[in-house]
Structures are given as C-alpha cells and as structure tokens.
Design a protein around this motif. Structure first.
Motif, mmCIF file in Angstrom:
data_model
loop_
_atom_site.group_PDB
_atom_site.id
_atom_site.type_symbol
_atom_site.label_atom_id
_atom_site.label_comp_id
_atom_site.label_asym_id
_atom_site.label_seq_id
_atom_site.Cartn_x
_atom_site.Cartn_y
_atom_site.Cartn_z
ATOM 1 N N ILE A 160 49.117 44.137 19.429
ATOM 2 C CA ILE A 160 50.109 45.038 19.035
ATOM 3 C C ILE A 160 49.703 45.550 17.657
ATOM 4 C CG2 ILE A 160 51.551 44.637 21.075
ATOM 5 C CD1 ILE A 160 53.166 42.371 19.055
ATOM 6 N N CYS A 189 50.082 42.984 14.548
ATOM 7 C CA CYS A 189 51.658 42.460 14.239
ATOM 8 C C CYS A 189 50.767 42.098 13.078
ATOM 9 C CB CYS A 189 52.778 41.866 14.810
ATOM 10 S SG CYS A 189 51.367 39.882 15.393
ATOM 11 N N ASN A 228 50.246 38.684 12.157
ATOM 12 C CA ASN A 228 50.865 37.622 12.604
ATOM 13 C C ASN A 228 49.682 36.472 12.515
ATOM 14 O OD1 ASN A 228 53.169 37.267 13.041
ATOM 15 N ND2 ASN A 228 53.383 36.592 15.105
ATOM 16 N N ARG A 230 42.761 49.220 12.651
ATOM 17 C CA ARG A 230 43.322 50.298 13.550
ATOM 18 C C ARG A 230 42.448 51.776 13.458
ATOM 19 N NH1 ARG A 230 49.213 53.208 11.628
ATOM 20 N NH2 ARG A 230 48.265 52.940 9.923
ATOM 21 N N PHE A 240 51.023 47.358 10.109
ATOM 22 C CA PHE A 240 50.988 48.684 10.281
ATOM 23 C C PHE A 240 52.075 49.468 10.098
ATOM 24 C CE2 PHE A 240 47.087 46.352 11.488
ATOM 25 C CZ PHE A 240 46.043 46.966 11.524
ATOM 26 N N PRO A 241 52.279 50.643 9.018
ATOM 27 C CA PRO A 241 53.108 51.338 8.918
ATOM 28 C C PRO A 241 52.437 52.545 9.307
ATOM 29 C CG PRO A 241 51.904 50.523 6.367
ATOM 30 C CD PRO A 241 51.291 49.629 7.294
ATOM 31 N N GLU A 242 53.477 53.636 10.559
ATOM 32 C CA GLU A 242 53.307 54.404 11.285
ATOM 33 C C GLU A 242 52.426 55.419 10.967
ATOM 34 O OE1 GLU A 242 52.180 54.753 13.423
ATOM 35 O OE2 GLU A 242 53.795 55.470 15.420
ATOM 36 N N TYR A 282 49.785 58.058 12.149
ATOM 37 C CA TYR A 282 49.554 59.565 13.516
ATOM 38 C C TYR A 282 50.701 59.164 14.320
ATOM 39 C CZ TYR A 282 45.160 57.398 11.954
ATOM 40 O OH TYR A 282 44.495 56.971 10.783
ATOM 41 N N PHE A 335 44.055 52.210 19.366
ATOM 42 C CA PHE A 335 44.160 51.130 19.240
ATOM 43 C C PHE A 335 44.220 50.365 18.090
ATOM 44 C CE2 PHE A 335 40.548 53.017 20.062
ATOM 45 C CZ PHE A 335 39.508 52.309 19.391
ATOM 46 N N PHE A 336 44.231 49.222 18.427
ATOM 47 C CA PHE A 336 43.787 48.033 16.987
ATOM 48 C C PHE A 336 42.723 47.285 17.690
ATOM 49 C CE2 PHE A 336 48.686 48.845 16.437
ATOM 50 C CZ PHE A 336 48.084 49.035 15.211
ATOM 51 N N VAL A 354 58.568 42.917 13.507
ATOM 52 C CA VAL A 354 57.122 42.450 13.224
ATOM 53 C C VAL A 354 56.486 43.432 14.289
ATOM 54 C CG1 VAL A 354 55.907 40.697 12.263
ATOM 55 C CG2 VAL A 354 57.187 40.972 11.550
ATOM 56 N N ASN A 411 54.971 51.970 17.472
ATOM 57 C CA ASN A 411 53.826 52.394 16.449
ATOM 58 C C ASN A 411 52.891 53.175 17.781
ATOM 59 O OD1 ASN A 411 51.528 52.331 15.636
ATOM 60 N ND2 ASN A 411 51.817 51.734 13.786
ATOM 61 N N VAL A 412 51.889 54.588 17.187
ATOM 62 C CA VAL A 412 51.235 55.019 18.328
ATOM 63 C C VAL A 412 50.278 53.790 18.922
ATOM 64 C CG1 VAL A 412 52.306 57.116 18.309
ATOM 65 C CG2 VAL A 412 50.398 56.716 16.526
ATOM 66 N N ALA A 413 49.811 53.202 18.099
ATOM 67 C CA ALA A 413 48.256 52.050 18.478
ATOM 68 C C ALA A 413 48.832 51.054 19.135
ATOM 69 C CB ALA A 413 48.385 52.439 16.987
ATOM 70 N N LYS A 414 50.369 51.181 19.392
ATOM 71 C CA LYS A 414 50.289 49.958 20.382
ATOM 72 C C LYS A 414 50.685 49.849 21.897
ATOM 73 C CE LYS A 414 53.490 48.076 16.969
ATOM 74 N NZ LYS A 414 54.229 46.937 16.265
ATOM 75 N N PRO A 415 49.888 48.761 22.819
ATOM 76 C CA PRO A 415 49.639 49.229 24.165
ATOM 77 C C PRO A 415 50.763 50.101 24.511
ATOM 78 C CG PRO A 415 49.147 47.366 22.975
ATOM 79 C CD PRO A 415 49.897 47.686 22.402
#
Lengths: 254, 155
Positions: free
Chosen positions: A57, A59, A61, A85, A108-110, A112, A121-122, B117, B122-126
């Motif tokens: 995701i 994040c 961490n 990303r 990751f600040p939005e 797109y 995706f990450f 956090v 976020n669009v890149a999140k699953p």
C-alpha cells in the motif's frame, strides 16, 4: 610443559568430540550460562524474500523501519530498501512513469487521478540477495560476499570504497555511506535473522507484503507462497540468481 | 663448467631475484591475510560476526506479546491482528530489554496521523484496501472516536 600438553589434549579432544557449533557453545556451558550460547547454524539456512505487489500500500513503514534499525542516513540517496510507484498507461506499457519521493519514506502524496485508464501500483525494492551476485564478482578485495546462508553482506573493514559494486548491481541496491566512504546495502537484518527474528521491514509491514523466508526450512510458508502464486524475479535475463521473489510483478517494472 | 655458468649467469641472477621476491610476497601475505580469510569463500569469516553484532532496535512482536498478552488477546480475529505492534508504536527494543520497562514507556502514536499513513486514499493502493479521504470521512475527529485501533471493525 606438562600443563601445555594437558591443555593441548583437552582442546583437541573437545574439538574432536564436539566439533564446530558445539565447541563454540562449550565456553558458555563452562561459564554457567548455556542459554546464551549461539544456536544459529550457518549451513542450515538459505534466506530469501517473498514480496507481494498486490498487497503493498506504499505506506513507507519498511523504509522508515530499515533506516531506524540499521542507522541509515536520512539522506534522499541513502536507502537499503525503498518503494517505487508505477504509473503505466495501457497504450505505452514500455514507458512507465516511476517515482519514489524520498524512497517512500514520507509516503506517496496523491499524484494521479482515478479513472484515467492507467494502471498504478507500488513496488517495494531492496537487495535481491542474489546467489550469483554481480556485485560480489567485481569486488577486488573480498569486501562483499555471499554468506553460506545466502545473504550478500559487506565487510566494512575491507571495503575500499572503489564503487565497482555500486555500478555492478543491476538493481541499484548499493550506495556509498558518506560517513565512512564505504559501501552500504541491505544486510537482510543479519543481526536479527541470526537471532530468530524477522527483518525490520517485515516486522512493520502492515500488509504482510514482504515476508522473510528460509528456503532450507521445509516448514517455512515461503514454499506455499512460491507454489501458490505466479512468481517472477527482477531482471531474470541478468542470471543473478535473485532471491527476492515477487507476486504480481508487472512487465513494466525495471 | 665455469664457461657454462658464465653464459647463464644472468639467468641465475634473475632466478635468485625472483625467488627473493616470491619469499617476500609469501611472508607479507602470511602476515597481512587474516587467519579466518577463505573458510567459507573469498571473504573474512569474522565479517559474519561483525554483521551479527549490530544492536537491535526493533524488539519484534514476540517480545511485545511476552508481557502484553492482554493486548494480543484483544486483537484476536480483528483485521489488524497480523500487524506487528511496532508498525504503529515504533521501535521498542530499548523498552523491551530494559530492567524496568515502565521507566521507558513509549509515547502513544498520534491517532490523527498514524491511521492515515496506511488508510489515506491513493489510486496506487490495491483495490479493496480500505482507504478514506479524511475530508469526507470522520468529521475531522480522531479515528479512535469510532474505531478501536486494535480491533477497528465497527459492528
């Protein structure tokens, strides 16, 4: 002379009877604290990492925990692990837009918009702990090596800071630590995994998107991960024997 | 014999020089190369111990559960059950290994930022991962006014 002979016979006898790890542990037994004896057996492990892109995701961490655990400088080019990303447009999958602001340390600040037809995706990245590492092959002084348990490590007392390995790594996993002018890289938290703990990044990943695995342990869940998913490694054409196994790795990832 | 030697004297000299250089090389090598170099490969075996000697900073969830078994129990069956304690509470080996852990109590995470956090949109999140835009969700209040972080589901 008499004492010397006795000492010699004792030491040789101990070595013959106990050998290796047990002889090492004997000192702790004599000191009355056998629980402190090292139980880690170098040749019983073959470490690898299972990464699940479908779970990441972004994040950050892992990036923060790695820097905390290993004392990595908080500079934007000092990373043992980082997150990228990917923004891939289906019309042009050959040219993905990739960013990794401060390695993902601050998240990751939005950037797109949803519904523009792109794929986002990450990808968590780190040392692939290759079984045939290009970085090890180019080191002129034996300062970096593949350990018998499958971890690519650095001997900081030997490193000259010549930067050959930094260029040789196809995954960009190495950097020069400006404090010591020696190379630094992911050690797969060698100080943790040899004590039975997992790596710092795996410890704090809230999604279980990365999991340390021991390929020599038949009960390790990594075997199920490799069996039940379509697995790929980064740049297989380089024949590095990479041991960071990815599920859901898109062809656009470099 | 003398004639034979005179013709080859330069070869003998070179041989002696070479042998001398080799002896110097072997002596220097024996002194410079550590005893444990090459046991497992082209490296100093002691480097393994050097890497192992690095101090721990994260204690690991096992250590947390040794004392805080009530919290472990309260997370049973929740969506957050598998998350390591230090993912939110930070690195706590100093607390876990202290003679008096209560003297080194960690600060509680800031619930206004820590949840986002992971859960900020976020669009890149699953797809399927629960994500919110804090402007549209929760009236700006701390997430804990509705959700228990150890068991975040709202029944």
């Amino acid at each position: 002379m008499e004492a010397d002979r006795r000492e010699f016979l004792k030491q040789t006898g101990l070595l013959l009877v106990l050998t290796g790890a047990a002889a090492q542990a004997w000192d702790f037994v004599l000191a009355g604290e056998p629980e402190k004896a090292p139980t880690y057996k170098l040749l019983d492990h073959w470490w690898a990492m299972a990464m699940d892109i479908r779970k990441c995701i972004g994040c950050g961490n892992c990036v923060r925990a790695c820097k905390t655990e290993n004392g990595v400088l908080l500079e934007p080019d000092c990373f043992r692990t980082w997150v990228e990303r990917y923004h891939v447009h289906p019309d042009d999958p050959e040219h993905p837009e990739v960013d990794s602001p401060n390695g993902g340390y601050d998240g990751f600040p939005e950037k797109y918009k949803a519904g523009d037809g792109s794929k986002n995706f990450f990808v968590p990245k780190m040392c692939n702990h290759c079984a045939h590492s290009p970085c090890v092959q180019v080191c002129p002084v034996g300062a970096t090596f593949e350990s018998p348990d499958g971890v690519v490590l650095v001997d900081k007392t030997y490193c000259l800071g010549c930067r050959y390995c930094v260029q040789a790594c196809p995954y960009g996993c190495r950097y020069i630590d400006p404090r010591t002018e020696t190379v630094d890289k992911c050690s797969l938290c060698y100080h943790r995994i040899t004590k039975g703990l997992t790596t710092a990044c795996c410890e704090v990943c809230p999604m279980g998107a990365r999991k340390l695995g021991d390929l020599k342990d038949p009960k390790d869940p990594i075997h199920d991960f490799l069996k039940d998913h379509m697995i790929h490694v980064l740049k297989p054409e380089m024949a590095t024997g990479a041991k960071a196994y990815y599920n859901g790795l898109d062809g656009s990832v470099r | 014999m003398r004639e034979w030697l005179r013709d080859r004297e330069h070869l003998v000299r070179m041989g002696i020089l070479f042998a001398g250089a080799l002896a110097v090389f072997l002596v220097v090598r024996a002194v410079m190369v550590p005893k444990d170099f090459g046991t497992y490969g082209h490296f100093r075996t002691g480097a393994l111990a050097d890497n192992m000697a690095h101090p721990l900073v994260f204690a690991g969830r096992q250590a947390c559960g040794d004392c805080h078994d009530d919290i472990v129990a309260s997370r049973k069956g929740s969506k957050h059950e598998q998350i390591g304690c230090e993912a939110c509470h930070g690195a706590l080996e100093a607390h876990a290994s202290a003679d008096d852990p209560s003297a080194l109590k960690p600060k509680l995470p800031d619930v206004k930022t820590i949840c986002l956090v992971c859960h900020r949109e976020n669009v890149a999140k699953p797809a399927g991962f629960p994500q919110v835009d804090p402007k549209d969700h929760g009236d700006g209040g701390p997430c804990t006014s509705c959700h228990n972080p150890h068991h975040p589901e709202i029944s």
